[in-house]
Scaffold this active site. Structure first.
Site, short mmCIF file in Angstrom:
data_model
loop_
_atom_site.label_atom_id
_atom_site.label_comp_id
_atom_site.label_asym_id
_atom_site.label_seq_id
_atom_site.Cartn_x
_atom_site.Cartn_y
_atom_site.Cartn_z
N LYS A 12 -4.65 -1.30 -2.06
CA LYS A 12 -3.57 -1.62 -1.14
C LYS A 12 -3.83 -1.15 0.30
CE LYS A 12 0.16 -2.05 -4.51
NZ LYS A 12 1.54 -1.64 -4.86
N ASP B 195 7.05 -4.57 -2.14
CA ASP B 195 7.48 -3.55 -3.12
C ASP B 195 8.89 -3.04 -2.83
OD1 ASP B 195 5.25 -3.56 -4.75
OD2 ASP B 195 4.21 -2.00 -3.62
#
Length: 288
Positions: A70, A106
């Site tokens: 990420k 997220d």
């Protein structure tokens, strides 16, 4: 049936075999009758950028990014959207007009799941206590603050890591001084003042040590959320239910965070419903 015009996307990770994203996106592709495919892409550390650029050249629409890539994905992007800047990481890539665009869904997925599982939940109700100081913690903390959470407390065994996360959140906020006063770090969770308790650590996950915490100080109105979804029903959630508290399981965050990417790659904003939950949960153990 796939054709030569199929829209392509996938999930990049190392390893990636554990990911339930192909099962999720595959169900949506079938539901909406889309000529497309979503595939797992195992990419070793250090190879992310070259693989991402190759995928873009090969005609992929984009990809999700999971552990451990990420932060590398953040650096590989030509354009970083505000959601990713606030989260400090990228979990959704879109290939568009020759550019790699990075976002982070997220935090959005966490809030959508929270609102779905606890109807009428009010982000301004009180203090949010977050356990953990990793990438998921930052994304969720930023989303809560941006939505109007009045106070946020970060609790982590490594206090220096928690302080670094708090500093990043303060720097990434409005910068008017108010944000700094809303965020603090604590050595132990101040449960007596918590309106929301969120576990963002891997503790309680299958194969990990349990999360050891006494929930008795929590107010009767508190909500307890766990982003762990393997197993589906963690010991934390069972303890919270035993106290009569409202709970939010982690699978819903996975389902909701996938929706914005699917829309950008395949042109449909998909729904999350009971049938989808049942389908994705079918190969996940219920309890650890």
């Amino acid at each position: 049936m796939l054709t030569g015009k199929a829209k392509l996307a996938g999930v990049i990770g190392w390893p990636v075999g554990h990911s339930r994203s192909p099962r999720l996106h595959g169900a949506w592709l079938e539901r909406y009758g889309i000529d497309g495919a979503y595939v797992p892409l195992a990419v070793p550390p250090g190879r992310l950028e070259e693989v991402v650029r190759a995928l873009a050249l090969a005609g992929f629409r984009g990809a999700n990014v999971t552990i451990p890539h990420k932060e590398d994905a953040f650096r590989a992007c030509d354009v970083v959207e505000e959601s990713a800047r606030r989260a400090g990481a990228v979990n959704t890539l879109v290939f568009e007009d020759g550019q790699i665009i990075g976002g982070n869904t997220d935090g959005w997925g966490f809030l959508e799941n929270l609102r779905e599982q606890v109807p009428g939940w009010d982000v301004t109700a009180g203090t949010a206590v977050i356990l953990g100081a990793g990438g998921a913690a930052r994304a969720i903390a930023a989303a809560l603050l941006d939505a109007g959470c009045p106070r946020l407390v970060i609790v982590n065994r490594n206090t220096a890591r928690a302080e670094a996360l708090a500093a990043a959140l303060r720097q990434g906020g409005a910068g008017d001084g108010e944000e700094a006063g809303r965020i603090r770090v604590a050595a132990a969770p101040p449960l007596a003042e918590a309106a929301l308790l969120v576990n963002t650590t891997p503790l309680g996950m299958q194969g990990q040590p349990p999360l050891e915490i006494d929930l008795s100080p929590l107010p009767d109105t508190a909500v307890v959320a766990d982003i762990v979804y393997v197993p589906l029903d963690t010991a934390l959630l069972r303890a919270a239910r035993a106290r009569g508290l409202r709970v939010v399981e982690g699978l819903g965050m996975l389902l909701h965070q996938g929706r914005p990417g699917f829309q950008r790659w395949f042109g449909v904003l998909p729904e999350v419903d009971a049938a989808l939950r049942t389908h994705v949960a079918a190969d996940i153990p219920r309890e650890g």
